[in-house]
Write a protein that holds these residues in place. Structure first.
Motif, short mmCIF file in Angstrom:
data_model
loop_
_atom_site.label_atom_id
_atom_site.label_comp_id
_atom_site.label_asym_id
_atom_site.label_seq_id
_atom_site.Cartn_x
_atom_site.Cartn_y
_atom_site.Cartn_z
N SER A 1 0.82 -1.21 0.00
CA SER A 1 0.00 0.00 0.00
C SER A 1 0.85 1.26 0.00
CB SER A 1 -0.94 0.00 1.20
OG SER A 1 -0.20 0.07 2.39
N SER A 2 0.27 2.33 -0.49
CA SER A 2 0.95 3.62 -0.56
C SER A 2 0.65 4.44 0.68
CB SER A 2 0.48 4.40 -1.79
OG SER A 2 0.80 3.68 -2.96
N PRO A 3 1.67 5.04 1.29
CA PRO A 3 1.38 5.91 2.43
C PRO A 3 0.66 7.18 1.98
CG PRO A 3 3.77 5.71 2.07
CD PRO A 3 3.08 4.93 1.01
N ASP A 4 -0.31 7.59 2.76
CA ASP A 4 -0.98 8.86 2.49
C ASP A 4 -0.12 10.02 2.96
OD1 ASP A 4 -3.54 7.73 1.59
OD2 ASP A 4 -3.70 7.04 3.65
N LEU A 5 0.58 9.79 4.08
CA LEU A 5 1.38 10.84 4.71
C LEU A 5 2.73 10.28 5.12
CD1 LEU A 5 1.58 13.71 6.05
CD2 LEU A 5 0.54 12.67 8.08
N ILE A 6 3.79 11.01 4.80
CA ILE A 6 5.14 10.64 5.22
C ILE A 6 5.65 11.75 6.14
CG2 ILE A 6 7.52 10.22 4.49
CD1 ILE A 6 6.36 9.23 1.80
N VAL A 7 6.07 11.35 7.34
CA VAL A 7 6.57 12.31 8.31
C VAL A 7 8.07 12.06 8.48
CG1 VAL A 7 6.37 13.20 10.66
CG2 VAL A 7 4.34 12.32 9.49
N LYS A 8 8.85 13.12 8.36
CA LYS A 8 10.31 13.00 8.39
C LYS A 8 10.89 14.15 9.19
CE LYS A 8 14.50 12.08 6.31
NZ LYS A 8 15.35 12.82 7.18
N GLN B 1 5.88 3.46 -3.97
CA GLN B 1 4.59 3.64 -3.31
C GLN B 1 4.33 5.09 -2.89
OE1 GLN B 1 7.03 1.53 -2.63
NE2 GLN B 1 6.32 -0.35 -1.68
N SER B 2 5.37 5.89 -2.71
CA SER B 2 5.18 7.22 -2.13
C SER B 2 5.08 8.34 -3.17
CB SER B 2 6.30 7.53 -1.15
OG SER B 2 7.54 7.58 -1.81
N ILE B 3 4.91 7.99 -4.42
CA ILE B 3 4.91 9.00 -5.48
C ILE B 3 3.83 10.07 -5.27
CG2 ILE B 3 3.45 7.68 -7.07
CD1 ILE B 3 6.48 9.76 -8.10
N TYR B 4 2.69 9.70 -4.70
CA TYR B 4 1.61 10.66 -4.47
C TYR B 4 1.39 10.94 -2.98
CZ TYR B 4 0.64 9.68 -9.35
OH TYR B 4 0.75 9.52 -10.70
N SER B 5 2.31 10.53 -2.15
CA SER B 5 2.18 10.75 -0.71
C SER B 5 2.41 12.22 -0.38
CB SER B 5 3.20 9.92 0.06
OG SER B 5 3.03 8.56 -0.19
N GLU B 6 1.77 12.66 0.69
CA GLU B 6 2.02 13.99 1.22
C GLU B 6 3.24 13.91 2.12
OE1 GLU B 6 0.44 16.80 0.40
OE2 GLU B 6 -0.84 15.67 -0.95
N LEU B 7 4.20 14.81 1.93
CA LEU B 7 5.40 14.85 2.75
C LEU B 7 5.24 15.93 3.82
CD1 LEU B 7 8.12 14.71 -0.04
CD2 LEU B 7 7.37 12.84 1.41
N TYR B 8 5.60 15.58 5.04
CA TYR B 8 5.54 16.55 6.13
C TYR B 8 6.86 16.47 6.88
CZ TYR B 8 3.84 19.14 10.17
OH TYR B 8 3.68 20.07 11.16
N PHE B 9 7.61 17.57 6.86
CA PHE B 9 8.91 17.61 7.52
C PHE B 9 8.75 18.31 8.87
CE2 PHE B 9 9.81 17.36 3.00
CZ PHE B 9 10.75 16.35 2.96
N ILE B 10 9.21 17.66 9.91
CA ILE B 10 9.15 18.27 11.24
C ILE B 10 10.51 18.88 11.56
CG2 ILE B 10 7.28 16.83 12.11
CD1 ILE B 10 9.35 15.04 13.44
#
Length: 179
Positions: free
Chosen positions: A123-130, A142-151
């Motif tokens: 499955s593809s992640p909806d949200l990636i937190v880094k 899988q992450s081509i359309y994931s939302e990236l969120y950098f903390i």
């Protein structure tokens, strides 16, 4: 309870209420460090469970290359240690090459879904937190359309309120899936 603690409590409840009325990611990927694995993962899974997030993938650098999936309550937990996205795609291509060589598949008939069959995480992640500013090198396909969120904090300092802010940011974004 001090006034600051009281205000924080009200803010947290307000955020939770707002979030529960919006779209919640089904699959979150965390690009973490060993400190998070040892000290923060259990809390993070509890937070995800509260919002009925179904899948959590935790990627971290390690000495070994391994991928394992397990159920933790109602959450599918994928742990990816030292196994990058390039490794995963290379392994999928090798499997397809074996099928071509054995005559089980024609190279001209290979489609995206054929590659996806051999990926470790389906499955593809909806949200990636880094934490940090680098683009993660895990789950490339899988992450081509994931939302990236950098903390801008390290995982040791990651709190429940930071988790809520990640979800709020996800809800604010318009997901266009490459359109």
């Amino acid at each position: 309870m001090s006034m600051i603690e009281f205000i924080k409590k009200i803010y947290k409840r307000k955020l939770e209420k707002e979030l529960l009325s919006g779209k919640i990611p089904k699959h979150i990927m965390i690009v973490a460090d060993n400190d998070f694995i040892n000290n923060g993962l259990r809390k993070f899974l509890e937070w995800c469970s509260k919002f009925e997030i179904k899948e959590v993938t935790v990627c971290f650098k390690g000495k070994e290359k391994r991928v394992q999936s397990q159920k933790v309550g109602n959450i599918t937990l994928n742990l990816i240690e030292g196994y990058g996205g390039k490794d995963e795609i290379t392994d999928a291509v090798k499997e397809l090459a074996r099928l071509v060589k054995s005559g089980k598949i024609n190279p001209n008939d290979i489609k995206e879904k054929d590659i996806e069959k051999f990926l470790k995480i389906k499955s593809s992640p909806d949200l990636i937190v880094k934490a940090g500013k680098e683009i993660p090198e895990f789950l490339i396909w899988q992450s081509i359309y994931s939302e990236l969120y950098f903390i801008d904090i390290d995982w040791r300092s990651f709190r429940y309120i930071d988790f809520l802010r990640c979800l709020r940011e996800f809800q604010r974004r318009e997901r266009r899936y490459g359109r």
